[in-house]
Design a protein around this motif. Structure first.
Motif, short mmCIF file in Angstrom:
data_model
loop_
_atom_site.label_atom_id
_atom_site.label_comp_id
_atom_site.label_asym_id
_atom_site.label_seq_id
_atom_site.Cartn_x
_atom_site.Cartn_y
_atom_site.Cartn_z
N ARG A 47 0.70 -1.60 0.18
CA ARG A 47 -0.12 -0.27 -0.27
C ARG A 47 0.52 1.54 0.39
N THR A 48 2.10 1.20 0.60
CA THR A 48 3.10 2.34 1.21
C THR A 48 3.71 2.45 -0.59
N LYS A 49 4.10 3.42 -1.09
CA LYS A 49 4.72 3.43 -2.75
C LYS A 49 5.82 4.17 -1.49
N THR A 50 7.17 4.15 -2.15
CA THR A 50 8.70 4.65 -2.17
C THR A 50 8.91 5.51 -3.33
N LEU A 51 9.86 6.28 -2.87
CA LEU A 51 10.83 7.01 -4.06
C LEU A 51 12.19 6.61 -2.81
N LEU A 52 13.01 5.85 -4.17
CA LEU A 52 14.41 6.13 -3.46
C LEU A 52 15.34 6.47 -3.90
N LEU A 53 16.03 7.21 -3.44
CA LEU A 53 16.99 8.50 -3.43
C LEU A 53 18.20 7.62 -3.23
N PRO A 54 19.00 7.57 -4.35
CA PRO A 54 20.43 7.15 -4.56
C PRO A 54 21.52 7.75 -2.97
#
Length: 390
Positions: A47-54
């Motif tokens: 349900r939780t989206k992620t944005l993975l930064l370097p």
């Protein structure tokens, strides 16, 4: 509403797991994105989206940030992270931004957060309700405290709309480790402690281990495992000094970041004693606490909250480089069956005696606010609705 939750872990995984628990509660009712940029962590939540930064992490001396990918320079990583953050807020237009700890900590990430916050305030990026998510106790500054607190106050008053303190004010308040609390002009709301809401009944630990009701189960753990291996070695030595009755089983969880040499040495100890089992990690730690007779651990936020929810007798050995964990353990020990270990207590005979004493204590679930994730959702919704009405 759409929520973006920024969490930057650089050493352990406690901040990540508390943030994930909040995001899971948010995602039940709102579109939620967890923004991460530290060492790799296991993330399983549809349900939780992620944005993975370097990724960025601390160097071995804990002095400066270094890229998780050694093929990249620090400047390259910083530039790419800023670009990705701005693109996310430009395209997704979240209604709410939550920053975990900042500006009460994570000063090293001002390079990307201050420009982001300024762009929102100035209308360069779509405006969001900006809130800070902070645990019960701050790591106190030995030097430069006045400058640090002044900067935090100015940042909060200039960019933020509210502070969410994940603590029970009857146990501890933020003002005990932040002297300028009265100078913060935005709302400061205590949510109660954040605990893992995992349902423990589905994981039949004793049944899987084949443990009879007469056998005691001791669980020893050190969170992420960056520090604390000496505690596990002390527990293994003390376990060998316990009397034969009542029979006991020992389960060690060394953590995903535990030094490989230490992990192998602990595995060897387990091979020499059939009553000792050694694993790096479990996805069901609350289930182990729900069925064990004693927990031995450090005193990080998430571990302590798991202990409170389980009501299990515990021995805790606080991290010694600052007073955060000791202060938390001492306060909680006034209400829960938690005893604090000193360095001298790690000697085998001394620790064996304390283990026997704690094994004789009953479970006690103290009256403490443990609904922090749900209350965080309610408070963010209220602040968001108030902002829309203005």
């Amino acid at each position: 509403m759409k929520v973006s939750f920024y969490c930057q872990h650089v050493l352990g995984i406690g901040h990540f797991h508390r943030s994930l628990a909040i995001c899971r509660a948010l995602a039940e009712r709102h579109e939620t994105t967890l923004i991460l940029g530290g060492p790799p962590v296991k993330m399983e939540d549809e349900r939780t989206k992620t944005l993975l930064l370097p990724g960025l992490e601390m160097d071995p001396e804990f002095q400066r940030l270094v890229p998780c990918d050694p093929s990249l320079t620090l400047d390259e990583v910083k530039a790419r992270r800023r670009e990705m953050l701005f693109a996310h807020f430009r395209e997704k237009r979240p209604d709410v931004l939550v920053t975990e700890l900042y500006p009460f900590g994570r000063k090293a990430f001002r390079f990307e957060l201050d420009p982001l916050l300024a762009a929102m305030r100035e209308g360069v990026l779509p405006k969001s309700l900006c809130c800070c998510s902070v645990r019960d106790i701050l790591v106190e500054k030995v030097e430069g405290r006045e400058k640090f607190e002044q900067r935090a106050v100015e940042t909060l008053n200039g960019y933020f709309d509210g502070v969410l303190v994940h603590a029970d004010p009857d146990i501890i308040t933020l003002g005990e480790t932040f002297s300028r609390l009265g100078d913060i002009h935005i709302p400061v709301h205590y949510t109660g402690f954040v605990t893992n809401e995992e349902k423990t009944g589905d994981v039949r630990v004793r049944e899987k281990l084949g443990l009879p009701a007469t056998e005691r189960l001791i669980v020893a753990s050190i969170g992420g495992g960056n520090v604390g291996s000496e505690l596990l070695f002390a527990v293994v030595a003390a376990f060998s000094a316990l009397p034969a009755e009542p029979p006991c089983r020992l389960q060690l969880f060394c953590g995903p970041y535990c030094d490989e040499r230490d992990f192998r040495r602990l595995q060897e100890a387990g091979k020499s004693n059939e009553d000792i089992r050694v694993d790096r990690f479990t996805d069901h730690f609350p289930a182990w606490l729900a069925t064990a007779d004693l927990s031995i651990s450090m005193a990080g936020y998430n571990t302590c909250m798991n202990l409170l929810r389980a009501g299990i007798p515990a021995l805790v050995h606080p991290f010694g480089q600052n007073r955060e964990q000791r202060l938390r353990a001492e306060r909680l020990g006034r209400r829960a069956p938690i005893a604090v270990l000193a360095e001298d207590d790690l000697q085998p005979q001394a620790l064996a005696g304390l283990i026997r004493r704690q094994l004789a204590r009953p479970r006690v679930k103290p009256i403490v606010q443990l609904d922090g994730a749900a209350e965080t959702v309610r408070r963010l919704e209220a602040w968001h609705d108030e902002g829309r009405r203005r």
